[in-house]
Enzyme design. Structure first.
Site, PDB file in Angstrom:
ATOM      1  N   GLU B  60       0.811  -1.218   0.000  1.00 30.27           N
ATOM      2  CA  GLU B  60       0.000   0.000   0.000  1.00 30.27           C
ATOM      3  C   GLU B  60       0.846   1.270   0.000  1.00 30.27           C
ATOM      4  OE1 GLU B  60      -0.811  -2.730   1.628  1.00 30.27           O
ATOM      5  OE2 GLU B  60      -2.904  -3.132   1.158  1.00 30.27           O
ATOM      6  N   HIS B 129     -10.576  -4.761  10.815  1.00 32.34           N
ATOM      7  CA  HIS B 129     -11.190  -4.709   9.487  1.00 32.34           C
ATOM      8  C   HIS B 129     -12.517  -3.963   9.434  1.00 32.34           C
ATOM      9  CE1 HIS B 129      -8.314  -7.888   8.403  1.00 32.34           C
ATOM     10  NE2 HIS B 129      -8.651  -7.704   7.159  1.00 32.34           N
TER      11      HIS B 129
END
Ligand SMILES: Cc1ncc(C[n+]2csc(CCOP(=O)(O)OP(=O)(O)O)c2C)c(N)n1
Lengths: 332, 327
Positions: B60, B129
């Site tokens: 990322e 998450h």
């Protein structure tokens, strides 16, 4: 295959060890087959990543450890948790989100923890736990101990910056960590060849000046041998090792991903499933006369009953109390 | 009427903009061959090829920074994060590179790029998450922060975001992808960034919402309408810049307000809205402004705890009743 298992001094005979391996792998397999069923019934929610096909890694690697050693792992963590000695009850109750789960129902499939077993989780962000392992190993050295820290992660995690930073410092400071790459060849739907400029993941070890090995990880003995060498090195000389475990996942990436998606062929999957680690060990034991069909069937029945017991236990375990919502945000 | 999902509306926006401007490209994990982890980019690789729809490794920080570099020399990157939870790894590039480049170069380097992906709680995904990041990102000068609630808004706002000369953080509701709405075909939909929209007209109380909570607000407004309580639902649409006038106009009319968001309470988007309201509408208020938000804890996995942690229609209804002194 058919290599001799490495025996630690004073440990069980080959036959006993083999049986323990078979039991451990079969327990993981049956446990996860039932987890998939529970997921389909809505008893398990969220993300659930199965480990089926990779059981020789958890089994072989964790068989080398002492109780005072440490384990850190990623979200595909059921296998390591069971192999480390967590009860199927505690793990299943966690998957069901119940009070008796190993994380009180707050963690779920991806966040299994057990401080008593030095099992430090269950981490959901790819690669985020690799520095943690270096930190644990740093602490061991800091305190003058001779434990080791085993860290499991998928091959795709080596593309994350945290891997590089953590391994560089582990190599630089010589801390007793063993980094275990579970190379199942796919990070979600991306094959290694589509994600790495150099597909040889072990080539990276040279950068950090640490030893590395590649292992046929469908062979539980090969796993145990390699991990034994790495652990010995870590204990005696505080040298980290990078181990590439060559394996394959027989299921989809998670429960929401098809078993053989667009990213891999059915033929490849079938080919790989012929090297099922459980079948390989079972064949080896049969040839060595260590097990016959009746004994195998009996073992399997025992394990299935144990998993059924875990299911019943999890089902009967209550939901966490609502006050639990605010417990453990910070230490009061 | 052309009813499409939020997911497909986003797909249309991407397709149209990649088609329209050859500087625009999409980059991220699984966006190409896999057609997107959440299928937002379905079919784009086939149509535009691998230079315009670029699969990346799980890296990322790296690919966000690659987007910044490409934008510095004239491309218009769209960086997809599989979810915003993983974008935390890339925040250094979003905050320290993209957001500040124009300012520190004294205007020499604009950053016409979009960082996008699913945001907010999903179902039983647990602490790492299931998180809503808008208040974090809205804190940063130099960024625009967009939170579409409907398919129409998703399309119109994404197209505007791609055409904007600034780095835009585009937060898609992870639970909204399958929701449906009218997105007229063959019409150029461009919704200006920084403008709120009134999603329901009412006079007894304002609900100020953004992203997924807009749907909850509408649900609550519809239910309360049956009791004769009429709610003005203001969808911020864009959290930064925030449409202060729209908020003030609504609250001056209704004299009461509840702010609802998916994020945590402290330093949340709602805190900012309440600040505006007390400054702009103090003399108009008939009750303290209330807030509804996620419980101040990491998201738990267990179903019952998760339910207790999330903002929902019941909690919002209770807050509205309270500001109306009905409780
Ligand atoms: C930083 C980050 N990016 C993306 C994801 C989403 N994601 C979860 S698992 C996964 C694939 C990881 O593959 P690998 O590391 O090889 O492990 P495996 O799943 O094969 O065991 C991805 C992309 C994530 N959890 N964290």
């Amino acid at each position: 295959m058919a290599k001799k298992p490495t025996k630690s001094p004073g440990s069980k005979s080959d036959a006993e060890l083999n049986r323990a391996f078979l039991r451990s792998m079969l327990l993981q397999r049956r446990f996860e087959e039932r987890s998939a069923e529970a997921y389909a019934l809505g008893k398990i929610g969220g993300f659930c990543h199965l480990y089926i096909g990779q059981e020789a890694i958890s089994t072989g690697a964790l068989s080398v450890l002492r109780p005072d050693d440490y384990v850190v792992t990623a979200y595909r963590d059921h296998g390591q948790a069971l192999a480390r000695g967590m009860t199927p009850r505690a793990v299943m109750a966690e998957l069901f989100g119940r009070r008796d789960g190993c994380s009180g129902g707050k963690g779920g499939s991806m966040h299994l923890f057990d401080a008593k077993l030095n099992f430090l989780g269950g981490h959901g962000i790819v690669g985020s736990h690799i520095p943690l392992a270096t930190g644990v190993a740093f602490a061991i050295k800091y305190r003058g101990g001779d434990q080791v820290c085993l860290c499991f992660f998928g091959e795709a995690a080596v593309n994350i910056g945290a891997f590089h930073e953590a391994l560089n410092m582990a190599g630089l400071w010589k801390v007793p960590a063993v980094f275990i790459i579970e190379n199942n060849r796919y990070g979600m739907g991306t094959a290694v060849s589509r994600a790495m400029a150099n597909e040889d993941v072990n080539a990276r070890a040279a950068t950090y000046n640490i030893p590395a090995e590649s292992v046929d990880a469908q062979d539980v003995f090969a796993v145990r041998d390699a991990v034994t060498r790495a652990v010995d090195l870590a204990r005696a000389e505080k040298t980290p090792t990078l181990l590439e475990m060559r394996t394959y996942r027989f299921m989809g990436h998670s429960m929401s991903d098809a078993v053989s998606g667009t990213y891999r062929t059915k033929a490849e999957l079938e080919q790989e499933m012929r090297r099922d680690p459980i079948i390989l060990l079972h064949n080896h034991m049969t040839e060595a006369g260590e097990i016959d069909d009746a004994a195998y069937a009996k073992l399997d029945e025992e394990i299935k009953a144990e998993v059924q017991d875990a299911w019943d236990f999890a089902d009967a375990s209550p939901e966490p109390e609502l006050e639990e919502l605010y417990a453990h945000v910070v230490v009061d | 009427m052309s009813i499409v999902t939020y997911r497909d509306a986003l797909n249309q926006a991407l397709r149209e903009e990649i088609q329209r401007d050859d500087r625009v490209f999409l980059m991220g994990e699984e966006v190409g061959e896999y057609n997107g982890a959440y299928k937002v980019s379905r079919g784009l690789l086939d149509q535009f090829g691998p230079m315009r729809v670029v699969d990346t490794p799980i890296a990322e920080l790296g690919f966000a920074g690659i987007g910044v570099g490409a934008a510095m020399v004239g491309l218009r990157p769209i960086i997809e994060f599989m979810t915003w939870n993983f974008a935390l790894l890339a925040l250094d590039q979003v905050v320290n590179s993209a957001a500040k480049m124009l300012y520190m170069s004294n205007g020499q380097f604009p950053m016409p790029m979009v960082f996008r992906g699913p945001n907010g709680a999903a179902l039983q995904l647990s602490a790492q998450h299931s998180q809503a990041w808008e208040s974090w990102l809205a804190h940063i000068p130099g960024l625009k922060v967009v939170t579409p609630a409907t398919p129409y808004d998703a399309k119109g706002l994404l197209k505007s975001a791609i055409r904007d000369e600034n780095p835009v953080v585009f937060l898609e509701g992870e639970m909204l992808y399958n929701t449906k709405g009218d997105v007229p075909e063959g019409e150029e939909i461009l919704i200006p960034l920084g403008k709120a929209e009134r999603k329901r007209e009412g006079e007894h109380c304002s609900i100020i919402a953004h992203g997924k909570t807009v749907l909850i607000a509408i649900q609550v407004a519809d239910a309360l309408a049956k009791e004769g309580i009429s709610i003005d639902v203001i969808d911020l649409r864009t959290v930064r810049p925030m449409d202060v006038e729209a908020i003030a106009e609504s609250v001056k009319k209704t004299n009461r307000a509840v702010v609802v968001e998916e994020g945590w309470e402290l330093c949340g988007v709602g805190a900012q809205v309440v600040d505006y309201i007390q400054r702009e509408c103090f003399d108009f208020l008939d009750a303290p402004v209330l807030r509804v938000h996620q419980a101040d804890v990491p998201m738990p996995y267990a179903k019952n705890l998760e339910r207790a942690a999330k903002p929902d229609a019941q909690k919002l209804t209770a807050a509205v009743r309270k500001v109306l002194y009905l409780e």
